[in-house]
Design an enzyme around this catalytic site. Structure first.
Site, PDB file in Angstrom:
ATOM      1  N   ARG A 177       0.708  -1.355  -0.067  1.00  0.00           N
ATOM      2  CA  ARG A 177       0.117   0.028  -0.228  1.00  0.00           C
ATOM      3  C   ARG A 177       1.193   1.690   0.064  1.00  0.00           C
ATOM      4  NH1 ARG A 177      -3.505  -3.669   2.302  1.00  0.00           N
ATOM      5  NH2 ARG A 177      -4.664  -4.651   0.844  1.00  0.00           N
ATOM      6  N   ASP A 206       0.445  -7.014  -3.770  1.00  0.00           N
ATOM      7  CA  ASP A 206      -1.143  -6.802  -3.624  1.00  0.00           C
ATOM      8  C   ASP A 206      -2.046  -6.194  -3.939  1.00  0.00           C
ATOM      9  OD1 ASP A 206      -3.676  -6.357  -1.370  1.00  0.00           O
ATOM     10  OD2 ASP A 206      -2.144  -6.675   0.511  1.00  0.00           O
ATOM     11  N   HIS A 276      -6.030 -10.224  -3.279  1.00  0.00           N
ATOM     12  CA  HIS A 276      -5.039  -9.593  -2.936  1.00  0.00           C
ATOM     13  C   HIS A 276      -4.133  -9.100  -4.109  1.00  0.00           C
ATOM     14  CE1 HIS A 276      -6.935  -7.513   0.503  1.00  0.00           C
ATOM     15  NE2 HIS A 276      -6.723  -8.921   1.117  1.00  0.00           N
ATOM     16  N   ASP A 339      -6.467 -14.455   2.044  1.00  0.00           N
ATOM     17  CA  ASP A 339      -7.176 -13.406   2.962  1.00  0.00           C
ATOM     18  C   ASP A 339      -8.531 -13.001   1.799  1.00  0.00           C
ATOM     19  OD1 ASP A 339      -5.035 -11.820   2.113  1.00  0.00           O
ATOM     20  OD2 ASP A 339      -5.499 -10.527   3.486  1.00  0.00           O
ATOM     21  N   GLU A 340      -9.117 -12.075   1.937  1.00  0.00           N
ATOM     22  CA  GLU A 340     -10.303 -11.473   2.151  1.00  0.00           C
ATOM     23  C   GLU A 340     -10.548 -11.982   0.240  1.00  0.00           C
ATOM     24  OE1 GLU A 340      -9.979  -7.701   4.374  1.00  0.00           O
ATOM     25  OE2 GLU A 340      -8.117  -8.005   3.175  1.00  0.00           O
ATOM     26  N   THR A 488      -0.748  -0.677   5.658  1.00  0.00           N
ATOM     27  CA  THR A 488      -0.744   0.755   5.790  1.00  0.00           C
ATOM     28  C   THR A 488      -0.697   1.710   4.762  1.00  0.00           C
ATOM     29  OG1 THR A 488       1.562   0.114   4.167  1.00  0.00           O
ATOM     30  CG2 THR A 488       1.756   0.208   5.717  1.00  0.00           C
TER      31      THR A 488
HETATM   32  C1  ACM Z   1      -6.068  -9.232   6.791  1.00  0.00           C
HETATM   33  O1  ACM Z   1      -5.491  -8.570   7.655  1.00  0.00           O
HETATM   34  N1  ACM Z   1      -6.276  -8.996   5.460  1.00  0.00           N
HETATM   35  C2  ACM Z   1      -5.384 -10.256   6.861  1.00  0.00           C
END
Ligand code: ACM
Ligand code: ZN
Length: 553
Positions: A177, A206, A276, A339-340, A488
């Site tokens: 980020r 990311d 991501h 994640d996500e 960040t």
């Molecule tokens: C996360 O904070 N997405 C692992």
């Protein structure tokens, strides 16, 4: 009467010892500190190192000698000559002695400070590194500076026995980020090492930028590392229109790995997959379900555009990337994210659906077919990396569906993932948002504070985290340790990065290092205010002064 006097004297003696103990402000608090009478004069004291220690330990001891010489203004000579232990055994030793003692655990150390000799014992370079950090905290904070200073260059006579509670003591940094230079990452490692941390989780890829050179896929950095602008503040529809980029070459990464190793820190790289991934998709659109168009994301949030596991070329790509990552990083683990990862594209993608059918994946009441498809991606990557001698860590979403044995779960959505993982026989690392997300505000006075992602995480709340809560006694061995995460999105400068890190990282250090019996928030707060802030002032680190009543940067 004599007896009363004796008792009174004893009480006074112990009172004065207790009063003195307050001045020994070591964070994280060592397992056992016993104060004795007298002081050891550090200025000009020779520094002797057992040559049986490895190069890392000897270099660290030599660096300690030169730092002491430089800041105290009097030369402390360094020598690593055979037989140094004899002088100590004969009681004739003068100065600092670092002696190898195989009876101690790999990360343990002891320090015995007498008036003439200060003796450190450790079995490995880790114990030596931690002992040096403890010695620095026993010296005037000027030891962290760059110039000679008048100070009380003495160490109180005492004895310390110390070893950490957890083997995994991590800090994470998101360099996607916002990008932080090699020099800034080294500063981050320095402050981690000063508080005895030993794992650096380096978030390198990311949606907003791919930051690691991969020779097989040059467009990852040529295209994927640069976004054409960045959202302004919290307004997701805004954009500053200023191109933003940066990446680490493989040579730079090797340099940082070696630097970290000299501090006793292992770097765990994260390649976040299969979500991501917009940095990669912008460079190689054929890896997505729709084929694009994609752009390196200019805003924060969770992108629905993710890698397409229905295409075999996606696995060729992942294996190519991970082969280079595994080759570069000597760490035991590679973090594969997980994640996500929204599943909306997979639900519509003919290739993803064909793979689900071919694998015979069926949705259950608890999990969708697409969640099981993510398990398939995780398992393939895990098998590939096992072939390279690496284990995987993934965010707690990897537990959804069916996780293959051997994976380690990083619990971030609270502690539930870690509790479930450990109680089901998986290793886990605790990094819950509720206690350990250092991108949250440190103050309730948000008006005065610099912009943060939201949430409120003051020092005391961080300190109150107990990693074993909810874990069956028999499963506690699966809690490898604890880490705090520093995302960040809103942290564009190194100055602000340090502000968000410190002093919360001190609380993290005590969670990682100290047993619950050895933790006491009032004592800790006294140590932070009376000593550790002076350490930071001398070391040149920025920090948040919220506990002194000022949250402004
Ligand atoms: C996360 O904070 N997405 C692992
Ligand atoms: Zn697809």
């Amino acid at each position: 009467m004599k007896k009363t006097l004796f008792i009174l004297t004893l009480a006074l003696l112990s009172l004065s010892a207790a009063a003195k103990e307050v001045q020994v402000s070591i964070v994280p608090r060592p397992e056992k500190v016993t104060l004795l009478k007298g002081e050891f004069k550090a200025t000009g004291a020779p520094v002797n190192c057992d040559p049986a220690f490895n190069d890392t330990a000897r270099k660290a001891v030599a660096a300690f000698a030169s730092q002491l010489s430089m800041t105290s203004g009097r030369s402390s000579s360094y020598a690593a000559t055979p037989g140094v232990e004899r002088a100590v055994a004969d009681g004739k030793g003068k100065g600092f002695y670092f002696l190898k003692d195989g009876s101690l655990g790999a990360e343990a150390y002891t320090i015995e400070v007498g008036k003439k000799a200060l003796v450190v014992r450790a079995s490995s370079h880790f114990g030596v590194l931690y002992a040096i950090q403890t010695l620095k905290q026993l010296l005037p904070p000027a030891i962290y500076g760059k110039t000679p200073k008048q100070a009380h260059w003495f160490i109180p006579c005492l004895s310390i026995q110390d070893a950490p509670r957890f083997g995994y003591r991590g800090m994470h940094l998101d360099c996607s980020r916002h990008f932080f230079s090699v020099a800034e990452v080294k500063r981050y490692l320095d402050i981690m090492a000063a508080y005895k941390m030993n794992r650096f989780h380096w978030h390198l890829t990311d949606d907003q930028g791919w930051r690691i050179e991969i020779k097989r896929f040059p467009l990852l950095t040529e295209i994927g590392s640069v976004r054409t602008g960045t959202q302004i503040g919290k307004d997701r529809n805004s954009n500053d229109g200023i191109p933003y980029g940066g990446f680490y070459t493989q040579d730079q990464i090797r340099e940082v790995i070696a630097y970290a190793a000299s501090l006793g820190i292992e770097i765990i790289p994260e390649i976040d997959l299969p979500g991501h991934m917009l940095g990669a998709l912008a460079a190689y659109p054929e890896l997505g379900c729709t084929g694009g168009p994609y752009e390196v994301w200019r805003r924060w949030g969770i992108s629905p555009q993710v890698l397409c596991p229905g295409k075999e070329t996606t696995f060729d790509f992942l294996e190519g990337v991970l082969a280079e990552v595994a080759e570069l990083f000597p760490s035991e683990y590679i973090h594969i994210g997980g994640d996500e990862c929204p599943k909306t594209e997979w639900q519509k993608c003919p290739e993803c659906q064909a793979l689900i059918a071919a694998l015979g994946i069926k949705a259950t009441e608890e999990f969708t077919a697409e969640q099981f498809l993510q398990n398939y991606v995780t398992a393939r990557v895990q098998t590939f990396l096992a072939g390279k001698g690496k284990k995987i860590i993934g965010w707690d979403e990897i537990l959804e569906g069916q996780l293959a044995p051997g994976a380690t779960v990083m619990s971030w959505r609270g502690v539930d993932g870690g509790v479930k993982a450990a109680n089901n026989g998986f290793d886990a690392i605790m990094t819950p948002t509720t206690y350990l997300y250092f991108d949250y505000y440190q103050s309730q006075d948000k008006e005065k504070s610099p912009l943060a992602i939201g949430g409120y995480l003051p020092l005391e709340k961080v300190y109150s985290f107990e990693p074993f809560e909810g874990i069956d006694a028999s499963a506690r061995k699966h809690i490898l340790g604890v880490q705090a995460n520093l995302w960040t999105e809103y942290i564009a400068s190194n100055e602000y990065l340090e502000y968000m890190l410190l002093p919360r990282m001190f609380a993290l250090a005590e969670i990682q290092w100290c047993t619950p019996e050895n933790r006491d928030y009032d004592r800790f707060l006294g140590d932070v205010v009376n000593h550790q802030f002076q350490v930071l002032d001398n070391y040149g680190y920025n920090y948040c002064r919220e506990i002194l009543g000022d949250p402004s940067l």
